[in-house]
Scaffold this motif. Structure first.
Motif, PDB file in Angstrom:
ATOM      1  N   PHE A  26       0.826  -1.202   0.000  1.00  0.00           N
ATOM      2  CA  PHE A  26       0.000   0.000   0.000  1.00  0.00           C
ATOM      3  C   PHE A  26       0.865   1.258   0.000  1.00  0.00           C
ATOM      4  O   PHE A  26       0.578   2.218  -0.724  1.00  0.00           O
ATOM      5  CB  PHE A  26      -0.911   0.001   1.223  1.00  0.00           C
ATOM      6  N   PHE A  65      -6.895  -3.170  -2.181  1.00  0.00           N
ATOM      7  CA  PHE A  65      -7.749  -3.071  -0.997  1.00  0.00           C
ATOM      8  C   PHE A  65      -8.751  -4.221  -0.982  1.00  0.00           C
ATOM      9  O   PHE A  65      -9.057  -4.788   0.078  1.00  0.00           O
ATOM     10  CB  PHE A  65      -8.506  -1.740  -0.973  1.00  0.00           C
ATOM     11  N   ASP A  66      -9.303  -4.567  -2.158  1.00  0.00           N
ATOM     12  CA  ASP A  66     -10.281  -5.640  -2.241  1.00  0.00           C
ATOM     13  C   ASP A  66      -9.677  -6.987  -1.857  1.00  0.00           C
ATOM     14  O   ASP A  66     -10.376  -7.866  -1.340  1.00  0.00           O
ATOM     15  CB  ASP A  66     -10.852  -5.740  -3.661  1.00  0.00           C
ATOM     16  N   VAL A  68      -7.464  -7.553   0.459  1.00  0.00           N
ATOM     17  CA  VAL A  68      -7.309  -7.636   1.909  1.00  0.00           C
ATOM     18  C   VAL A  68      -8.645  -7.515   2.626  1.00  0.00           C
ATOM     19  O   VAL A  68      -8.890  -8.170   3.634  1.00  0.00           O
ATOM     20  CB  VAL A  68      -6.334  -6.545   2.398  1.00  0.00           C
ATOM     21  N   ALA A  96     -12.033  -4.455   3.232  1.00  0.00           N
ATOM     22  CA  ALA A  96     -12.177  -3.050   3.609  1.00  0.00           C
ATOM     23  C   ALA A  96     -11.977  -2.796   5.091  1.00  0.00           C
ATOM     24  O   ALA A  96     -11.623  -1.689   5.494  1.00  0.00           O
ATOM     25  CB  ALA A  96     -13.560  -2.542   3.187  1.00  0.00           C
ATOM     26  N   HIS A 103      -9.767  -4.203   7.104  1.00  0.00           N
ATOM     27  CA  HIS A 103      -8.417  -4.424   7.618  1.00  0.00           C
ATOM     28  C   HIS A 103      -7.799  -3.087   8.023  1.00  0.00           C
ATOM     29  O   HIS A 103      -7.937  -2.090   7.308  1.00  0.00           O
ATOM     30  CB  HIS A 103      -7.548  -5.101   6.560  1.00  0.00           C
ATOM     31  N   VAL A 140      -5.879  -1.131   5.443  1.00  0.00           N
ATOM     32  CA  VAL A 140      -6.675  -0.481   4.405  1.00  0.00           C
ATOM     33  C   VAL A 140      -7.173   0.870   4.902  1.00  0.00           C
ATOM     34  O   VAL A 140      -7.142   1.868   4.172  1.00  0.00           O
ATOM     35  CB  VAL A 140      -7.858  -1.386   3.988  1.00  0.00           C
ATOM     36  N   ARG A 149      -6.161   4.294   3.065  1.00  0.00           N
ATOM     37  CA  ARG A 149      -7.179   5.177   2.473  1.00  0.00           C
ATOM     38  C   ARG A 149      -6.957   6.625   2.904  1.00  0.00           C
ATOM     39  O   ARG A 149      -7.103   7.557   2.102  1.00  0.00           O
ATOM     40  CB  ARG A 149      -8.583   4.718   2.866  1.00  0.00           C
TER      41      ARG A 149
END
Length: 324
Positions: A276, A302-303, A305, A307, A309, A312, A316
């Protein structure tokens, strides 16, 4: 020896993510079934501590771990530190009121389980959450340290796995703890099973198509969304030369495709924050189509792991700062 605290917030493998989604689905279905039948599913405080052997391990630990975190206390009659630790764990199991289940395993009578967990000495304490084994600590530990570890365990189990624990009723009859049952069959089970078989056989193209078939009918299906993201990631990294990919990424930080490839490798290897962070940095240093390409791939990762987590959530926020 001091307890080795779990490092669950930053380590994710794809099998664990899939298990988390399945555990959430089973927990939701179990709650819905209990509400439909008018049952409470409550257990007695006495049922929060159980003795487990090799024959009952799958039923009493693995299956139960889809509804409640199971803490395993490996002990033996001759182990003096065990005699100090076990009563503390038993008392805390009752005090935590169903937030975890304590399974006691006598290592002398269950040598195979001791070997499977790679235990070198006792007492040793593990947790199993959604079928995933997590080392908690080995050796003697103070109660404050044990509480800290248990607090982290129940928090992660709820936030990432959707496991809110068992309902405890002091008036319930001991021995009435319900066994974890199979989830009701869903309309896409055959397609999801086909995808799982394809993954097991390393048929990534077949797995991708099977998940797409589910999403064609139900675009928001959580397991298919997760499975598709995972299968596509594995397909992308399948033929990569890891050394060359990392060399290319290090040589030119501005090469968006090189950074994307390296991020894919990072995530496939379980290095979530690295993946990330690499793409957030790429978004920050690029513009136009290059920036959009990096941003889209980050959202796709992200998908993989999920949303909820923590990595993430952090990424974000970092992405928002990079964009605005």
């Amino acid at each position: 020896m001091q307890p080795r605290n779990m490092s669950m917030s930053g380590v994710v493998d794809l099998a664990a993510v899939k298990a988390a989604q399945e555990a959430k689905a089973k927990a939701e279905q179990a709650r819905a079934e209990a509400a439909r039948t008018g049952g409470t599913g409550a257990v007695s405080p006495a049922d929060l501590v159980i003795d487990v052997d090799e024959a009952g391990f799958d039923r009493d630990v693995l299956q139960r771990s889809t509804e409640v975190p199971v803490v395993i206390d490996f002990w033996a009659e001759w182990c003096e530190p065990c005699k100090q630790l076990s009563p503390v764990l038993e008392r805390l199991a009752v005090e935590y009121n169903g937030r975890f289940l304590l399974a006691k395993i006598d290592v002398d009578a269950n040598q195979m389980l001791m070997q499977q967990f790679g235990i070198q000495g006792i007492p040793a304490v593990f947790a199993v959450v959604a079928g995933q084994a997590l080392p908690l600590f080995q050796g003697a530990a103070g109660e404050a340290q044990i509480r800290q570890t248990l607090d982290q365990l129940v928090q992660v189990a709820e936030q990432r796995f959707g496991l809110t624990g068992l309902t405890v009723d002091p008036d319930a009859e001991p021995g009435g703890a319900p066994a974890a049952g199979e989830a009701p069959a869903g309309p896409y089970d055959s397609l999801l099973e086909a995808a799982a078989r394809a993954l097991d056989g390393n048929d990534l193209d077949g797995a991708v198509q099977a998940y797409k078939n589910v999403l064609a009918e139900d675009p928001a299906h959580p397991e298919a969304t997760l499975g598709l993201a995972q299968a596509e990631l594995l397909r992308r990294v399948r033929d990569m030369d890891p050394q060359q990919v990392r060399t290319d990424a290090a040589r030119d930080p501005g090469d968006v495709q090189a950074q994307i490839a390296a991020a894919d490798l990072d995530l496939a290897g379980g290095h979530v924050e690295d993946a990330f962070g690499r793409l957030v940095d790429t978004v920050a240093r690029t513009a136009g189509d290059d920036r959009e390409t990096a941003r889209v791939r980050l959202l796709e990762l992200f998908d993989v792991v999920g949303a909820d987590h923590p990595a993430v959530v952090t990424a974000r926020r970092a992405l928002a700062r990079a964009l605005f």
